[in-house]
Design an enzyme around this catalytic site. Structure first.
Site, PDB file in Angstrom:
ATOM      1  N   ASP A 205       5.364 -20.891   2.614  1.00 56.12           N
ATOM      2  CA  ASP A 205       6.734 -20.609   2.744  1.00 56.12           C
ATOM      3  C   ASP A 205       6.814 -20.765   4.306  1.00 56.12           C
ATOM      4  O   ASP A 205       7.591 -19.944   5.275  1.00 56.12           O
ATOM      5  CB  ASP A 205       7.289 -19.036   2.622  1.00 56.12           C
ATOM      6  CG  ASP A 205       7.152 -18.952   1.056  1.00 56.12           C
ATOM      7  OD1 ASP A 205       7.190 -19.869   0.240  1.00 56.12           O
ATOM      8  OD2 ASP A 205       6.817 -17.799   0.460  1.00 56.12           O
TER       9      ASP A 205
ATOM     10  N   LYS B 235       8.237 -25.740   4.872  1.00 59.08           N
ATOM     11  CA  LYS B 235       7.691 -27.287   4.971  1.00 59.08           C
ATOM     12  C   LYS B 235       9.088 -27.986   4.564  1.00 59.08           C
ATOM     13  O   LYS B 235       9.027 -28.960   5.014  1.00 59.08           O
ATOM     14  CB  LYS B 235       6.534 -27.169   3.694  1.00 59.08           C
ATOM     15  CG  LYS B 235       5.490 -26.437   3.913  1.00 59.08           C
ATOM     16  CD  LYS B 235       4.660 -26.478   2.774  1.00 59.08           C
ATOM     17  CE  LYS B 235       4.935 -25.616   1.607  1.00 59.08           C
ATOM     18  NZ  LYS B 235       4.730 -24.118   1.987  1.00 59.08           N
TER      19      LYS B 235
ATOM     20  N   GLY C 155       8.558 -22.852  -3.826  1.00 59.22           N
ATOM     21  CA  GLY C 155       9.861 -22.801  -3.570  1.00 59.22           C
ATOM     22  C   GLY C 155      10.180 -23.224  -2.381  1.00 59.22           C
ATOM     23  O   GLY C 155      10.118 -22.779  -1.181  1.00 59.22           O
ATOM     24  N   HIS C 156      10.988 -24.440  -2.434  1.00 57.99           N
ATOM     25  CA  HIS C 156      11.171 -25.141  -1.209  1.00 57.99           C
ATOM     26  C   HIS C 156      12.598 -25.325  -0.968  1.00 57.99           C
ATOM     27  O   HIS C 156      13.607 -25.937  -1.527  1.00 57.99           O
ATOM     28  CB  HIS C 156      10.385 -26.472  -1.168  1.00 57.99           C
ATOM     29  CG  HIS C 156       9.095 -26.647  -1.321  1.00 57.99           C
ATOM     30  ND1 HIS C 156       8.435 -27.670  -1.541  1.00 57.99           N
ATOM     31  CD2 HIS C 156       8.256 -25.587  -1.163  1.00 57.99           C
ATOM     32  CE1 HIS C 156       7.084 -27.391  -1.622  1.00 57.99           C
ATOM     33  NE2 HIS C 156       7.067 -26.196  -1.209  1.00 57.99           N
TER      34      HIS C 156
ATOM     35  N   GLN D 127       2.391 -24.698  -1.003  1.00 56.90           N
ATOM     36  CA  GLN D 127       1.675 -23.525  -0.799  1.00 56.90           C
ATOM     37  C   GLN D 127       1.303 -23.771   0.540  1.00 56.90           C
ATOM     38  O   GLN D 127       1.952 -24.099   1.702  1.00 56.90           O
ATOM     39  CB  GLN D 127       0.588 -23.343  -1.803  1.00 56.90           C
ATOM     40  CG  GLN D 127       0.877 -22.719  -3.068  1.00 56.90           C
ATOM     41  CD  GLN D 127       1.358 -23.875  -4.096  1.00 56.90           C
ATOM     42  OE1 GLN D 127       0.828 -24.980  -4.189  1.00 56.90           O
ATOM     43  NE2 GLN D 127       2.638 -23.591  -4.767  1.00 56.90           N
TER      44      GLN D 127
HETATM   45  P1  GDP Z   1       8.411 -23.550   2.247  1.00 52.54           P
HETATM   46  O1  GDP Z   1       8.092 -23.063   0.890  1.00 52.54           O
HETATM   47  O2  GDP Z   1       7.438 -24.024   3.138  1.00 52.54           O
HETATM   48  O3  GDP Z   1       9.553 -25.058   1.993  1.00 52.54           O
HETATM   49  O4  GDP Z   1       9.512 -22.479   2.624  1.00 52.54           O
HETATM   50  P2  GDP Z   1      10.593 -21.551   1.939  1.00 52.54           P
HETATM   51  O5  GDP Z   1      11.709 -22.512   1.862  1.00 52.54           O
HETATM   52  O6  GDP Z   1       9.971 -20.936   0.761  1.00 52.54           O
HETATM   53  O7  GDP Z   1      11.037 -20.630   3.151  1.00 52.54           O
HETATM   54  C1  GDP Z   1      11.400 -20.850   4.314  1.00 52.54           C
HETATM   55  C2  GDP Z   1      12.832 -20.357   4.616  1.00 52.54           C
HETATM   56  O8  GDP Z   1      13.308 -20.511   6.078  1.00 52.54           O
HETATM   57  C3  GDP Z   1      13.827 -20.881   3.961  1.00 52.54           C
HETATM   58  O9  GDP Z   1      14.886 -19.950   3.746  1.00 52.54           O
HETATM   59  C4  GDP Z   1      14.340 -21.869   4.894  1.00 52.54           C
HETATM   60  O10 GDP Z   1      15.973 -22.258   4.738  1.00 52.54           O
HETATM   61  C5  GDP Z   1      14.379 -20.949   6.204  1.00 52.54           C
HETATM   62  N1  GDP Z   1      13.861 -21.825   7.537  1.00 52.54           N
HETATM   63  C6  GDP Z   1      13.304 -22.765   7.591  1.00 52.54           C
HETATM   64  N2  GDP Z   1      13.354 -23.144   9.083  1.00 52.54           N
HETATM   65  C7  GDP Z   1      13.980 -22.183   9.538  1.00 52.54           C
HETATM   66  C8  GDP Z   1      14.033 -21.939  10.935  1.00 52.54           C
HETATM   67  O11 GDP Z   1      13.548 -22.416  11.796  1.00 52.54           O
HETATM   68  N3  GDP Z   1      14.754 -20.686  11.245  1.00 52.54           N
HETATM   69  C9  GDP Z   1      15.241 -19.992  10.305  1.00 52.54           C
HETATM   70  N4  GDP Z   1      16.018 -18.774  10.689  1.00 52.54           N
HETATM   71  N5  GDP Z   1      15.141 -20.146   8.904  1.00 52.54           N
HETATM   72  C10 GDP Z   1      14.375 -21.199   8.509  1.00 52.54           C
HETATM   73  P1  IMO Z   2       5.523 -22.919  -1.189  1.00 50.50           P
HETATM   74  O1  IMO Z   2       5.249 -24.115  -1.686  1.00 50.50           O
HETATM   75  C1  IMO Z   2       4.051 -18.616  -0.943  1.00 50.50           C
HETATM   76  C2  IMO Z   2       1.154 -17.519  -4.132  1.00 50.50           C
HETATM   77  C3  IMO Z   2       1.643 -16.393  -5.053  1.00 50.50           C
HETATM   78  C4  IMO Z   2       0.234 -15.674  -5.238  1.00 50.50           C
HETATM   79  C5  IMO Z   2      -0.876 -16.571  -5.318  1.00 50.50           C
HETATM   80  C6  IMO Z   2      -1.071 -17.234  -6.676  1.00 50.50           C
HETATM   81  O2  IMO Z   2       6.925 -22.104  -1.472  1.00 50.50           O
HETATM   82  O3  IMO Z   2       5.093 -22.295   0.216  1.00 50.50           O
HETATM   83  P2  IMO Z   2       0.238 -18.822  -8.364  1.00 50.50           P
HETATM   84  O4  IMO Z   2       1.582 -18.428  -9.206  1.00 50.50           O
HETATM   85  O5  IMO Z   2       0.159 -20.226  -7.706  1.00 50.50           O
HETATM   86  O6  IMO Z   2      -1.023 -18.768  -9.357  1.00 50.50           O
HETATM   87  O7  IMO Z   2       0.208 -17.523  -7.590  1.00 50.50           O
HETATM   88  O8  IMO Z   2      -0.186 -17.646  -4.589  1.00 50.50           O
HETATM   89  N1  IMO Z   2       2.137 -18.762  -3.951  1.00 50.50           N
HETATM   90  C7  IMO Z   2       2.789 -18.821  -3.000  1.00 50.50           C
HETATM   91  N2  IMO Z   2       3.167 -18.161  -1.812  1.00 50.50           N
HETATM   92  N3  IMO Z   2       4.539 -19.817  -1.138  1.00 50.50           N
HETATM   93  C8  IMO Z   2       4.272 -20.545  -2.269  1.00 50.50           C
HETATM   94  O9  IMO Z   2       4.659 -21.904  -2.450  1.00 50.50           O
HETATM   95  C9  IMO Z   2       3.538 -20.037  -3.137  1.00 50.50           C
HETATM   96  N4  IMO Z   2       2.961 -20.540  -4.323  1.00 50.50           N
HETATM   97  C10 IMO Z   2       2.037 -19.581  -4.648  1.00 50.50           C
HETATM   98  O10 IMO Z   2       2.603 -15.508  -4.570  1.00 50.50           O
HETATM   99  O11 IMO Z   2      -0.044 -14.767  -4.204  1.00 50.50           O
HETATM  100 MG    MG Z   3       8.324 -21.583  -0.459  1.00 55.53          MG
END
Ligand code: GDP
Ligand code: IMO
Ligand code: MG
Length: 430
Positions: free
Chosen positions: A13, A16, A40-41, A225
């Site tokens: 998270d 990416k 979750g992207h 991840q």
């Molecule tokens: P990922 O799994 O690495 O792709 O990240 P996620 O989508 O799970 O979580 C990142 C969250 O931060 C999302 O809600 C994005 O919209 C948000 N986000 C990404 N870059 C920025 C930033 O520079 N500032 C803020 N405030 N939010 C951001």
């Molecule tokens: P993105 O790509 C954050 C965490 C789960 C748990 C552990 C194992 O959005 O960054 P699993 O379901 O994979 O067996 O769970 O890994 N986890 C993540 N945490 N971002 C993710 O993906 C994750 N995918 C799995 O919360 O701790």
């Molecule tokens: Mg994510």
């Protein structure tokens, strides 16, 4: 732009998908190579939010090719759901989205097992996403899994599916005294219609990528991840079930490692973790809550609140080592806008000893006491900043300190908001 891998440097998270979306413009093919629908992207373009779990985030850019490669564990229903959502939003995926025939299927039984294992673990549970990831990878490694390519021959799929399901059901009953509440015929009917819809997407993606490389197409590998969720190098057992580091881009898609020119590590300017496991810089106070609120730190897959803490350079230094990072992309700097002071962990103390290198032993890690340097906050909005020079001096100093602590790996971009446009370009990938 040459071929680049994007990886999370922390516990996932990091933002990416936002960076992938930004780099997609200069790429031809975007490839998911590990993990599954646990990811979750989030991408936000012109106020519209897209959350991807399986389909590569590059799909929202028209004409880009997207591939779900062999290293992914594939949840067919989730995939079709995402395609439907994209279609509803006017995004046509026809002819530009492919799935490897070698990717293993996540079957409904895998999710039941995932949840059952977790509920049996009590307080030591991992806190998985419940998406069946561990059990699907376990079947793959045990050589008892079903693959996407098995769907091509329906009769043979039915035989394999029935065998697989009856084995799982028996095992489940012996282990837990109950069996998953899943009707075999109903599942087969479901897979029959899934198969009809999936067939046009299934191909030998490694061969597709090979041919694309011959035509000098540029590849962007979308990691899921983060480094510390890696099955080998992460905080085991509180990890996911795949290798999440850059090396997996090669095995997970079937390209030689020499194909990769750049490795971009996505670094959130503070630290978060969702799920259980050690987290040295975690804040259990109002500062942690403030980070959580300002950053909107809720899991994009499960909606769980993300644990928050200060930036931990010990972790990210290890990420530089494990991934061979050539660039850093700093994200969510704007989340720190309203803090009087900001802390940055320079090293740990374990049993009174100074520790600069992230421990491989989880018992040691649990004892780690973070040692911080305190920096002044900038207390203003970063909106409108388009270069490092535009940033307030305190933000510039924070970025400089963070980089210095991470071996001064060059910064590619600094993200100051979730929108595509809220990005400070520092360098280009050649
Ligand atoms: P990922 O799994 O690495 O792709 O990240 P996620 O989508 O799970 O979580 C990142 C969250 O931060 C999302 O809600 C994005 O919209 C948000 N986000 C990404 N870059 C920025 C930033 O520079 N500032 C803020 N405030 N939010 C951001
Ligand atoms: P993105 O790509 C954050 C965490 C789960 C748990 C552990 C194992 O959005 O960054 P699993 O379901 O994979 O067996 O769970 O890994 N986890 C993540 N945490 N971002 C993710 O993906 C994750 N995918 C799995 O919360 O701790
Ligand atoms: Mg994510």
């Amino acid at each position: 732009m040459a071929n680049a891998v994007i990886v999370g440097t922390q516990w996932g998270d990091e933002g990416k998908a936002k960076v992938i979306d930004y780099l997609t413009e200069k790429s031809d093919i975007i490839i998911r190579f590990q993990g599954g629908a646990n990811a979750g992207h989030t991408v936000i373009v012109d106020g519209k939010k897209f959350v991807f779990h399986l389909v590569p985030s590059g799909i929202i850019s028209p004409e880009k090719i997207c591939i779900v490669a062999n290293g992914v564990v594939f949840d067919a229903e989730q995939f079709l759901f995402e395609i439907d959502e994209l279609t509803e939003n006017g995004i046509d995926v026809t002819g530009r989205l492919f799935i490897s025939d070698l990717a293993h299927l996540v079957l409904p039984g895998h999710k039941s097992i995932d949840n059952q294992i977790e509920s049996n673990m009590g307080t030591s549970k991992i806190g998985t996403t419940g998406r069946g990831i561990g059990p699907a990878y376990a079947d793959k490694v045990s050589r008892t899994g079903l693959r996407v390519g098995d769907l091509v021959d329906w009769d043979s799929f039915c035989t394999k599916f029935i065998h697989h399901y009856s084995q799982k059901k028996n095992l489940f009953k012996k282990l837990y005294g109950t069996s998953p509440d899943l009707d075999e015929q109903e599942m087969l009917d479901r897979y029959k219609s899934i198969r009809t819809r999936l067939l046009p997407y299934i191909t030998d993606t490694a061969y597709y990528i090979y041919n694309a490389l011959q035509q000098n197409k540029r590849l962007l590998f979308e990691g899921a991840q983060g480094t510390f969720l890696d099955i080998d190098h992460g905080t085991y057992p509180f990890v996911t079930s795949s290798n999440t580091i850059s090396g997996c881009a090669s095995t997970g898609s079937g390209v030689g490692p020499g194909v990769i020119n750049h490795v971009v590590g996505i670094v959130k300017c503070y630290t978060t973790r969702v799920g259980n496991g050690p987290f040295p810089t975690e804040l259990h106070d109002s500062t942690g809550e403030k980070l959580q609120k300002a950053g909107g730190e809720f899991g994009a897959t499960t909606g769980r609140t993300r644990r928050c803490g200060w930036f931990d350079s010990v972790m990210v230094r290890k990420s530089v080592q494990l991934n061979g990072l050539t660039h850093l992309a700093l994200t969510k700097l704007d989340v720190l806008n309203d803090f009087d002071t900001i802390k940055i962990c320079t090293h740990y103390e374990i049993d009174g000893e100074v520790i600069e290198q992230f421990p491989t032993n989880i018992a040691q890690l649990e004892k780690a006491v973070p040692v911080y340097e305190t920096m002044p906050g900038w207390k203003c909005d970063l909106k409108g900043c388009t270069s490092i020079a535009d940033l307030p001096p305190a933000a510039q100093a924070y970025v400089a300190k963070l980089c210095e602590l991470c071996y001064d790996v060059p910064v590619l971009i600094i993200s100051i908001g979730p929108e595509r446009t809220e990005t400070i370009k520092v360098k280009s990938l050649s």
